[in-house]
Design a protein around this motif. Structure first.
Motif, PDB file in Angstrom:
ATOM      1  N   PRO A 169     -75.866  65.821  -2.511  1.00  0.00           N
ATOM      2  CA  PRO A 169     -76.599  64.623  -2.947  1.00  0.00           C
ATOM      3  C   PRO A 169     -75.619  63.540  -3.408  1.00  0.00           C
ATOM      4  O   PRO A 169     -74.522  63.846  -3.897  1.00  0.00           O
ATOM      5  N   LYS A 170     -76.028  62.303  -3.268  1.00  0.00           N
ATOM      6  CA  LYS A 170     -75.166  61.200  -3.657  1.00  0.00           C
ATOM      7  C   LYS A 170     -74.932  61.230  -5.160  1.00  0.00           C
ATOM      8  O   LYS A 170     -75.861  61.135  -5.968  1.00  0.00           O
ATOM      9  N   ALA A 171     -73.679  61.419  -5.560  1.00  0.00           N
ATOM     10  CA  ALA A 171     -73.300  61.510  -6.972  1.00  0.00           C
ATOM     11  C   ALA A 171     -71.784  61.577  -7.043  1.00  0.00           C
ATOM     12  O   ALA A 171     -71.094  61.703  -6.022  1.00  0.00           O
ATOM     13  N   ASN A 172     -71.259  61.492  -8.247  1.00  0.00           N
ATOM     14  CA  ASN A 172     -69.841  61.728  -8.486  1.00  0.00           C
ATOM     15  C   ASN A 172     -69.658  63.182  -8.910  1.00  0.00           C
ATOM     16  O   ASN A 172     -70.422  63.701  -9.733  1.00  0.00           O
ATOM     17  N   TYR A 173     -68.643  63.831  -8.365  1.00  0.00           N
ATOM     18  CA  TYR A 173     -68.456  65.266  -8.576  1.00  0.00           C
ATOM     19  C   TYR A 173     -67.089  65.569  -9.173  1.00  0.00           C
ATOM     20  O   TYR A 173     -66.093  64.888  -8.875  1.00  0.00           O
ATOM     21  N   ASN A 174     -67.065  66.584 -10.024  1.00  0.00           N
ATOM     22  CA  ASN A 174     -65.818  67.230 -10.390  1.00  0.00           C
ATOM     23  C   ASN A 174     -65.604  68.385  -9.421  1.00  0.00           C
ATOM     24  O   ASN A 174     -66.507  69.217  -9.232  1.00  0.00           O
TER      25      ASN A 174
END
Length: 721
Positions: free
Chosen positions: A87-92
């Protein structure tokens, strides 16, 4: 010898002291093919100073979505990876693997190539921090076989009720300890400082097992084993770990194990614990495709947790009881919890144990709806057909049904207690249950929906064995009475798991030593025609090449073969078709069909001091993937792997280990396979489970950890998008 031929032995010698087993499949060559990603993938290559790292996990986690989300994949033999369909998001994003310590978390967004640097563990202890609980628990030293039967508190400290080493091992697993949570997690292999200061580890353990609302239950389990010796064993275990002892390294994922895609969503809350999850109709996994999934909180809270895996949202369905006098979970605790103090965090009246979904997407649950005392129609003197044969005075848990379309909850009072439930494939849509103690109960769903008459629509039967061998149900003797050639005999065990088979029979598992699997033939007019056959796992049986004991959860495949999780550390199958002797009559004593059994040791180490076949594992449940919702084929049995921290699927006689590496402490009690889109290949199906431990605060992420929904999917290769 070539330079390439020298590389692997040199590396292995350098690190064999703590990671040799975990490096199986490591390749020394540089990746030769490119990694391709779409705009919703993250991919790249994982390397360390040793070169590409094969069979390690890449984890991508975000808190940008409505509920916390992570997805995990495994690198291929060239260290390449693709985390697909994010899903569109910022990830670690980071790397975890056996022989490593976690790499630094790198922020990334989908659509990018991200090469990652793995960090080799500096020593054996650092590497072992990521090992599953089973490997740590295997360091426990079990009393020798020669010490059984126990001689009591004035003797060797082992309870006289512990007749064999197997009795003791069972209590260390699904007889007591690991029934509710893992042993071997960081939260259990160490003594928490918050517990207090003690003169000895034995005293610390004595205090620990009396902590919180489960303290009485834990303490009783220790006493059943023999309090002095059990506490000494656990104290010795944690003392040796504190002194630096570490377990052997697990193998890294191999072959098809590297094709797994594991997705997790947070749901529920940190004070609640989950027991099960349901996503579809067990009989038709295409029901409720891409729909909401529902969980059960057992003792902890009165709501159904709900997850929308498409919108990544978690919500709740509030539960009610019919009678406000229904008692809640007891708040009594022998001593305070080192995590929650004096707070009683479990407050449920419904005590929902197990959910099932029907063909209309409605959720059926085992739930208390009233106090235990039964109405008159359940008791002696009633004209109810089942009560006339076997009256019941009390039932602690009943049934309820939630309809998502109307958002209505229907209470169904049952005379029999309930625990697990499952629909049969019959015209009456019969809902069979376990948990009734000496009876097995059912609800004629068709009749109930047509009439609304809960009394008339339910029935139950005692388990009557055809010991006189005439093929019909007759008058019977009680379980503690000798056989009578003219009569049948009542079996005194109780169904734990329940599973209707395609042929109309209903199977159940019976816990205990050695335990049993029971085939119930309802006949044409139950309960009058219901007859049971009882088959015990091969234990102390000279006709069996491998011994096993104590089933818990189980399932039946499309061929009528029962698959069971045994406390001996096996997955077992029982195929009634292989029996050579009579299936009933006076010689059908339980151990009469060893040839029907096959036992497969679960793939983790064994306890110190135990030489019999098996392992530390004692899976809570076996579930059969009847319709190939995972991708290994139809009729594949899968154990819950409660100590192994992953699902254990048996394919062609060999285990495929689908391990959940993060957060450590994955422990589930059930799974559910759903086909969301039959035309979408691996992306359109998967296995769903939930974190079911009663102690999520024992997991790697500590207090504040909530249960998670965990989906397993198998793609055709580790780079499939």
């Amino acid at each position: 010898m070539s330079r390439k031929g020298l590389y692997v032995p040199i590396v292995a010698i350098a690190i064999a002291v703590f990671v040799s087993a975990s490096l199986t499949g490591l390749r020394g060559q540089v990746a030769t093919g490119p990694v391709a990603v779409d705009n919703d993938d993250i991919g790249g290559v994982v390397t360390s100073p040793r070169g590409p790292e094969a069979g390690v996990w890449v984890i991508a986690e975000t808190t940008d979505l409505p509920t916390k989300f992570n997805r995990t994949v495994v690198t291929d033999d060239q260290g390449r990876y693709v985390v697909p369909d994010l899903p569109k998001a910022n990830y670690n994003v980071w790397v975890r693997g056996y022989g490593l310590v976690d790499s630094q978390k790198v922020q990334a967004a989908p659509g990018k190539i991200l090469n990652l640097t793995a960090v080799v563990a500096p020593n054996a202890r650092a590497a072992a921090d990521y090992y599953p609980a089973a490997y740590w628990y295997s360091l426990a030293r079990v009393p020798d076989k020669s010490e059984f039967p126990g001689t009591g508190p004035e003797g060797n400290g082992i309870s006289p009720t512990m007749k064999t080493q197997a009795d003791w091992v069972r209590m260390m697993k699904t007889g007591a300890c690991t029934t509710c949570h893992q042993v071997g997690t960081k939260g259990t292999r160490e003594i928490p400082r918050a517990l207090g200061t003690f003169d000895s580890s034995v005293a610390a353990w004595d205090r620990r097992v009396q902590s919180g609302q489960a303290g009485g239950q834990m303490s009783n389990g220790i006493t059943q084993m023999g309090r002095r010796r059990a506490l000494a064993m656990f104290a010795d275990w944690t003392d040796r770990i504190a002194a630096g002892e570490v377990p052997s390294a697990p193998p890294r994922p191999q072959g098809v194990e590297r094709n797994v895609v594991i997705t997790q969503w947070d749901w529920a809350d940190p004070k609640a614990y989950l027991h099960d999850v349901v996503s579809t109709d067990r009989r038709n996994p295409r029901v409720n495709g891409n729909g909401l999934m529902y969980g059960s909180l057992e003792l902890s809270a009165d709501y159904l947790p709900v997850l929308d895996p498409v919108r990544h949202t978690a919500s709740q369905v509030k539960l009610t009881v019919r009678d406000p006098n229904t008692p809640p979970t007891s708040a009594v605790m022998p001593h305070s919890s080192p995590y929650w103090g004096e707070e009683a965090i479990w407050t449920s009246k419904n005590n929902v144990h197990n959910p099932m979904m029907d063909e209309k997407g409605r959720v059926w649950i085992t739930s208390a709806v009233r106090p235990p005392a039964n109405p008159d129609y359940c008791k002696a003197g009633s004209s109810h057909p089942s009560a006339k044969l076997f009256p019941i005075a009390n039932a602690g848990r009943h049934l309820a049904m939630y309809d998502p379309k109307t958002q209505k909850l229907t209470h169904i009072s049952t005379c029999f207690g309930t625990h697990h439930l499952m629909f049969a494939e019959d015209a009456n849509q019969t809902l069979w249950t376990s948990g009734g103690g000496q009876v097995v109960g059912w609800l004629n769903r068709k009749m109930f929906e047509e009439t609304g008459d809960e009394a008339k629509s339910q029935g139950w039967t005692a388990l009557i064995i055809d010991t006189n061998g005439n093929g019909k149900r007759d008058a019977y003797v009680e379980p503690d009475q000798p056989l009578d050639p003219a009569k049948d005999k009542r079996f005194g065990g109780a169904f734990y798991g329940v599973s209707p088979a395609p042929d109309g029979s209903v199977w159940g598992s019976v816990v205990g030593m050695p335990g049993a699997v029971v085939r119930l033939n309802p006949g044409s007019n139950p309960p009058e025609t219901a007859l049971a056959e009882v088959y015990e796992p091969p234990f102390n049986n000279p006709k069996a090449s491998v011994q096993g004991f104590s089933p818990r959860g189980f399932d039946v495949d499309r061929n009528g073969v029962a698959w069971l999780a045994l406390a001996s550390g096996h997955m077992a199958s029982f195929d009634r078709r292989k029996c050579k002797g009579p299936l009933n009559g006076p010689a059908a004593t339980g151990q009469h069909c060893p040839e029907g059994w096959a036992l497969y040791p679960e793939p983790v180490p064994q306890f110190k001091g135990v030489t019999d076949s098996g392992s530390v594992e004692g899976s809570y449940f076996t579930w059969v993937d009847q319709f190939d919702t995972l991708g290994l084929g139809r009729n594949v049995p899968i154990n819950t792997g409660n100590a192994a921290e992953g699902l254990l699927a048996l394919k062609d006689g060999k285990f495929v280990v689908l391990r959940v590496p993060y957060p450590t402490g994955y422990y589930t009690k059930w799974m559910d396979g759903r086909i969301d889109d039959p035309n979408a290949g691996w992306k359109g199906k998967g296995i769903w489970s939930t974190v079911s431990t009663r102690a999520p605060f024992h997991m790697e992420t500590g207090k504040g950890t909530t249960s998670k929904i965990v989906r397993f999917q198998l793609r055709p290769d580790p780079l499939a998008k």
